[in-house]
Write an enzyme that holds these catalytic residues in place. Structure first.
Site, PDB file in Angstrom:
ATOM      1  N   CYS A  37       3.430   1.497   2.949  1.00  0.00           N
ATOM      2  CA  CYS A  37       4.332   0.622   2.843  1.00  0.00           C
ATOM      3  C   CYS A  37       5.376   0.927   1.801  1.00  0.00           C
ATOM      4  CB  CYS A  37       3.757  -0.993   2.336  1.00  0.00           C
ATOM      5  SG  CYS A  37       2.853  -1.510   3.581  1.00  0.00           S
ATOM      6  N   CYS A  84       0.696  -1.380  -0.051  1.00  0.00           N
ATOM      7  CA  CYS A  84      -0.075   0.180   0.121  1.00  0.00           C
ATOM      8  C   CYS A  84       0.889   1.327  -0.133  1.00  0.00           C
ATOM      9  CB  CYS A  84      -0.955   0.185   1.154  1.00  0.00           C
ATOM     10  SG  CYS A  84      -0.133   0.083   2.838  1.00  0.00           S
TER      11      CYS A  84
END
Length: 127
Positions: free
Chosen positions: A60, A57
């Protein structure tokens, strides 16, 4: 007297089941030994390098970018692995992502670190 005989019989049964499992193994070797080798390999793989744990995501990816920048600034090996497999993430004991792992040790989880924070952690962990 019956108690002693019962324990012995139970012990024999355990030995017999171990032998049967070895015989039924496809490789005819001790499966316990094979499992130990696999665990050793997984542990060794976890121990080295820098890893970002997360689904891929936005958060991250931001942690991965900050980590790469910090490594480059410190002139350290800039090879960062991004682990997205939830089984592997769970093996580190991480329940909240993104997480940062340095040399097999989880140093941060559940938040996006800034480059300066990653630098401090790297200096602390790697010296």
């Amino acid at each position: 007297m019956a108690l002693f005989g019962f324990g012995k019989k139970k012990e024999e049964t355990k030995e017999q089941s171990k032998e049967q499992s070895k015989e039924s193994c496809c490789c005819k070797n001790s499966c316990e030994e094979t499992a130990a080798n696999k665990a050793e390999t997984l542990t060794a793989a976890k121990e080295c390098g820098v890893k970002v744990l997360g689904s891929g995501c936005k958060k991250c990816n931001a942690l991965e970018a900050a980590t790469k920048e910090a490594l480059a600034e410190l002139h350290m090996d800039a090879n960062v692995e991004h682990v997205t497999d939830f089984a592997q993430i769970a093996s580190y004991g991480v329940m909240s992502t993104p997480a940062l792992v340095i040399d097999g040790k989880v140093v941060s989880f559940g938040k996006v670190l800034k480059k300066e924070e990653v630098i401090k952690i790297l200096q602390k962990v790697r010296g």
